[in-house]
Design a protein around this motif. Sequence first.
Motif, PDB file in Angstrom:
ATOM      1  N   HIS A  75     -63.854  54.383 -36.689  1.00 15.77           N
ATOM      2  CA  HIS A  75     -63.058  55.584 -36.972  1.00 15.77           C
ATOM      3  C   HIS A  75     -62.618  55.614 -38.437  1.00 15.77           C
ATOM      4  CE1 HIS A  75     -62.358  58.407 -33.735  1.00 15.77           C
ATOM      5  NE2 HIS A  75     -62.413  57.403 -32.875  1.00 15.77           N
ATOM      6  N   LEU A  78     -65.637  56.628 -40.457  1.00 15.19           N
ATOM      7  CA  LEU A  78     -65.914  58.059 -40.298  1.00 15.19           C
ATOM      8  C   LEU A  78     -64.878  58.895 -41.044  1.00 15.19           C
ATOM      9  CD1 LEU A  78     -67.613  60.300 -39.043  1.00 15.19           C
ATOM     10  CD2 LEU A  78     -66.231  60.074 -36.957  1.00 15.19           C
ATOM     11  N   VAL A  98     -60.685  62.467 -34.679  1.00 15.37           N
ATOM     12  CA  VAL A  98     -62.045  63.001 -34.597  1.00 15.37           C
ATOM     13  C   VAL A  98     -62.470  62.878 -33.138  1.00 15.37           C
ATOM     14  CG1 VAL A  98     -64.432  62.710 -35.317  1.00 15.37           C
ATOM     15  CG2 VAL A  98     -62.585  62.331 -36.960  1.00 15.37           C
ATOM     16  N   LEU A 103     -67.173  65.866 -34.008  1.00 16.15           N
ATOM     17  CA  LEU A 103     -68.359  65.212 -34.561  1.00 16.15           C
ATOM     18  C   LEU A 103     -69.584  66.108 -34.409  1.00 16.15           C
ATOM     19  CD1 LEU A 103     -69.409  62.619 -35.905  1.00 16.15           C
ATOM     20  CD2 LEU A 103     -69.875  61.738 -33.624  1.00 16.15           C
ATOM     21  N   TYR A 107     -71.769  67.818 -37.463  1.00 16.82           N
ATOM     22  CA  TYR A 107     -73.211  67.670 -37.551  1.00 16.82           C
ATOM     23  C   TYR A 107     -73.916  69.027 -37.509  1.00 16.82           C
ATOM     24  CZ  TYR A 107     -77.967  66.423 -36.251  1.00 16.82           C
ATOM     25  OH  TYR A 107     -79.327  66.316 -36.205  1.00 16.82           O
ATOM     26  N   VAL A 115     -74.426  59.634 -40.828  1.00 14.04           N
ATOM     27  CA  VAL A 115     -73.175  58.911 -40.625  1.00 14.04           C
ATOM     28  C   VAL A 115     -73.445  57.453 -40.948  1.00 14.04           C
ATOM     29  CG1 VAL A 115     -71.409  58.275 -38.966  1.00 14.04           C
ATOM     30  CG2 VAL A 115     -72.429  60.535 -38.859  1.00 14.04           C
ATOM     31  N   ASP A 168     -67.280  59.949 -29.596  1.00 13.50           N
ATOM     32  CA  ASP A 168     -66.589  60.528 -30.751  1.00 13.50           C
ATOM     33  C   ASP A 168     -66.944  59.804 -32.053  1.00 13.50           C
ATOM     34  OD1 ASP A 168     -65.244  58.296 -29.802  1.00 13.50           O
ATOM     35  OD2 ASP A 168     -63.308  58.970 -30.552  1.00 13.50           O
ATOM     36  N   LEU A 169     -67.863  58.841 -31.970  1.00 12.64           N
ATOM     37  CA  LEU A 169     -68.295  58.102 -33.159  1.00 12.64           C
ATOM     38  C   LEU A 169     -69.804  58.141 -33.360  1.00 12.64           C
ATOM     39  CD1 LEU A 169     -65.928  55.087 -32.652  1.00 12.64           C
ATOM     40  CD2 LEU A 169     -65.888  56.637 -34.602  1.00 12.64           C
ATOM     41  N   HIS A 171     -73.112  60.334 -32.332  1.00 14.60           N
ATOM     42  CA  HIS A 171     -73.675  61.536 -31.742  1.00 14.60           C
ATOM     43  C   HIS A 171     -75.149  61.277 -31.539  1.00 14.60           C
ATOM     44  CE1 HIS A 171     -75.111  65.683 -31.428  1.00 14.60           C
ATOM     45  NE2 HIS A 171     -73.879  66.008 -31.101  1.00 14.60           N
TER      46      HIS A 171
END
Length: 177
Positions: A75, A78, A98, A103, A107, A115, A168-169, A171
């Motif tokens: 996190h 990011l 986030v 995310l 994107y 990322v 959430d980290l 995708h």
Amino acid sequence: MQELTKLRIAKKRAEKALCRARAMQEDLKATVQQITAARDAVARCDICKGCAARQFILVECGHVSCYGCLRNWFHASLREQIDTDSTIIPEYLRRCPVTAETLTELYDGGYLDVVLYDCPVCEEPVQMKPTEVNKFSDFFEVANDVLGQPKGRVVNDPHLSDPDLWKDLFHDEIQYV
């Protein structure tokens, strides 16, 4: 006289049995200490050095950490990437926390093309979601039942019940470098 001899023999037997029991007790204590040390070493998070209830491995480098430490590290990474591109990313997408939806929008909106994550221990690039290590779960369950919970154990994170812990980290459609 025979009674006294019988009592002395019984006393010697009892003393020998007591010595054997004490030796077995010491051996058992040493074994428990060895098992405790092995359990704690295997369950150790590479980041916080606490005992991880659930461990995750970074496939690229093999480092093992607890969910909370990896989550916080990723996190922060990011957030740093989002804050670096703050002039082009709309304010509502820069807000914490986030989420998986944020995310996806970052994107899909073209605000993030790549990322960048790395291992917090060795800085090796991380491209894949961390994988849970279940190899020792049965051993840990039995050891914890017998020995008690380890000192310094990392508290379970409420996110751990989510079927996609890393949504959430990581995708699925984003390229990670």
